[in-house]
Design an enzyme around this catalytic site. Structure first.
Site, mmCIF file in Angstrom:
data_model
loop_
_atom_site.group_PDB
_atom_site.id
_atom_site.type_symbol
_atom_site.label_atom_id
_atom_site.label_comp_id
_atom_site.label_asym_id
_atom_site.label_seq_id
_atom_site.Cartn_x
_atom_site.Cartn_y
_atom_site.Cartn_z
ATOM 1 N N HIS A 23 0.944 -1.147 0.013
ATOM 2 C CA HIS A 23 0.072 -0.003 0.023
ATOM 3 C C HIS A 23 0.775 1.178 0.176
ATOM 4 O O HIS A 23 1.859 1.245 0.772
ATOM 5 C CB HIS A 23 -0.857 0.008 1.287
ATOM 6 N N ASP B 153 -0.613 4.268 0.824
ATOM 7 C CA ASP B 153 -1.079 5.374 1.965
ATOM 8 C C ASP B 153 -0.261 5.158 3.000
ATOM 9 O O ASP B 153 -0.012 3.994 3.387
ATOM 10 C CB ASP B 153 -2.667 5.022 2.048
ATOM 11 N N ASP C 25 6.408 1.597 7.045
ATOM 12 C CA ASP C 25 5.124 1.082 6.592
ATOM 13 C C ASP C 25 4.336 1.861 5.927
ATOM 14 O O ASP C 25 3.645 2.993 6.022
ATOM 15 C CB ASP C 25 4.191 1.012 8.071
ATOM 16 N N GLU D 157 -5.290 1.037 2.408
ATOM 17 C CA GLU D 157 -5.018 -0.357 3.449
ATOM 18 C C GLU D 157 -5.012 0.164 4.920
ATOM 19 O O GLU D 157 -5.681 -0.022 5.758
ATOM 20 C CB GLU D 157 -3.659 -0.689 3.470
ATOM 21 N N GLU D 158 -4.573 1.572 5.074
ATOM 22 C CA GLU D 158 -4.664 2.215 6.481
ATOM 23 C C GLU D 158 -6.007 2.887 6.489
ATOM 24 O O GLU D 158 -6.283 3.166 7.739
ATOM 25 C CB GLU D 158 -3.679 3.154 6.338
ATOM 26 N N GLU E 150 4.277 -5.962 4.548
ATOM 27 C CA GLU E 150 4.078 -5.181 5.656
ATOM 28 C C GLU E 150 5.335 -5.618 6.520
ATOM 29 O O GLU E 150 6.160 -6.194 6.475
ATOM 30 C CB GLU E 150 2.886 -5.945 6.376
ATOM 31 N N HIS F 24 3.468 3.731 12.633
ATOM 32 C CA HIS F 24 2.513 4.756 13.203
ATOM 33 C C HIS F 24 3.005 5.707 14.250
ATOM 34 O O HIS F 24 1.991 6.266 14.834
ATOM 35 C CB HIS F 24 1.213 3.750 13.502
#
EC number: 3.5.1.18
Length: 380
Positions: free
Chosen positions: A71, A73, A104, A138-139, A167, A353
């Site tokens: 991903h 995003d 990520d 995805e997020e 991931e 994150h």
């Protein structure tokens, strides 16, 4: 020798980080990847659904099909003042590349592209096909991303044999852990019904909090299964609970409870739903409940994909990897039901994150080498 700061994978990671693709935005990340892939013979198929940008890219027309999945995003930055450097200005400090998405998973995306470029240069007539399934959802709510692309592929009977999701699977050092499966996820949204009234006149009301408390206590203590050699026992957690008007003299008319199961292959979502609703009836509660299926559990056991990944990590790093199924969900849950074997391998996840998200620059080059060896093991 090329300095780590100038590795091709580092440069591409920096270019991707510089695009502020907070979910569901892509901000040109997929276009950048598509330009590189098109130059080495990939057919690029953009798939835009609502607010989500997706890309299906494929080189080759035959099976087996090896697919890199990921991903573009990223999650929001949080308080920018707490970052050492601007989150979308990729910066290398003491051997670490800082920026939102570094781990990520823009580092993984760059490693995938670089590995594929190197592999195709060495093996232009490789067996089977190489594909990329990339999304910008995805997020976020994961409604218009990988799941929609898979639906499109399934409708035309285009199958993935092996999927490697980028991931951040690693824990302490690159490749120490790969995810060869994930638990299923099921969310329940429960409304327990009562009758609103004055706290001084409880006989004229019906308090849903009092009624639900014994049910919730019993539900939270229930034993669901024992797990197995691949999965821990199923877990139940209450995520949100809300009742009342905010006033101290009002008995609420309803209680809202949101809870989640992370479940093993020892049970099914249907079994969990049946047991919860049986308990609700046993407690004679008036209720409404809705269920959200977030993903089925899946497992990739010994076989070509896991074997190739073990060999790659051993060859590049010198140590063995540990396949695990712990942690949250990933988009692999949408790919596995098609029959594809799915594995996750990516950078160390210690800062994902968080503010000051970062990845070790040397790890990016090692990750690209791992991906390249996996391609060689499966398509040569």
């Amino acid at each position: 020798m090329i300095p780590a700061d100038d590795y091709p994978v580092t440069e591409l990671t920096k270019a991707l980080i510089a695009r502020p693709s907070v979910t569901p935005l892509d901000e040109g990340c997929q276009t950048l990847m598509a330009e590189r892939l098109s130059a080495i013979g990939f057919n690029i198929e953009p798939m835009v659904f609502e607010d989500t940008t997706n890309m299906w890219a494929r080189r080759g027309n035959e099976g087996p099909v090896f697919c890199f999945a990921g991903h573009t995003d990223v999650v929001p930055t949080g308080d920018v003042s707490r970052w050492h450097t601007p989150p979308f200005v990729p910066t290398i400090i003491d051997g670490y590349l800082y920026g939102r998405g570094a781990a990520d998973m823009k580092g993984s995306l760059a490693a995938m592209v670089i590995a594929t470029e190197r592999f195709v240069a060495k093996h232009p007539d490789h067996n089977g096909s190489i594909a990329f399934l990339i999304t910008s959802d995805e997020e976020g709510p994961f409604i218009n991303g990988t799941t929609r692309v898979i639906d499109t592929l399934e409708a035309r009977n285009e199958k993935i044999t092996w999927a490697l999701v980028g991931e951040p699977s690693s824990t302490l050092k690159l490749g120490d852990v790969v995810k060869n499966g994930r638990r299923g996820s099921l969310t329940g949204n429960l409304i327990v019904k009562g009758i609103q009234g004055h706290v001084a006149y409880p006989h004229l009301a019906d308090n849903p909090i009092h009624k639900a408390a014994p049910f919730l206590a019993e539900l939270s203590q229930m034993h669901w299964d024992n797990g197995n050699e691949f999965f821990p026992p199923t877990s139940f957690q209450i995520a949100n609970i809300n009742g009342g008007t905010g006033a101290s003299n009002v008995i609420p008319g309803a209680l809202d409870v949101m809870f989640n199961f992370r479940y093993s292959t020892e049970v099914t979502a249907e079994i969990l739903i049946e047991r919860v609703e049986a308990l609700l009836k046993a407690h004679e509660l008036g209720y409404d409940i809705s269920w959200i299926f977030n993903g089925l559990p899946f497992l990739t056991g010994d076989g070509p994909l896991l074997d190739a990944t073990r060999i790659a990590i051993r060859q590049v790093t010198g140590y063995e990897t540990d396949p695990q199924t712990t942690g949250g969900t990933s988009d692999g849950r949408f790919i596995a039901p098609t029959g594809a074997k799915v594995l996750e391998l990516g950078p160390v996840n210690a800062t994902i994150h968080k503010v000051n998200e970062c990845v070790k620059v040397d790890d990016l080059e090692q990750l690209a080498l791992c991906y390249e060896v996996i391609l060689e093991q499966l398509l040569c």
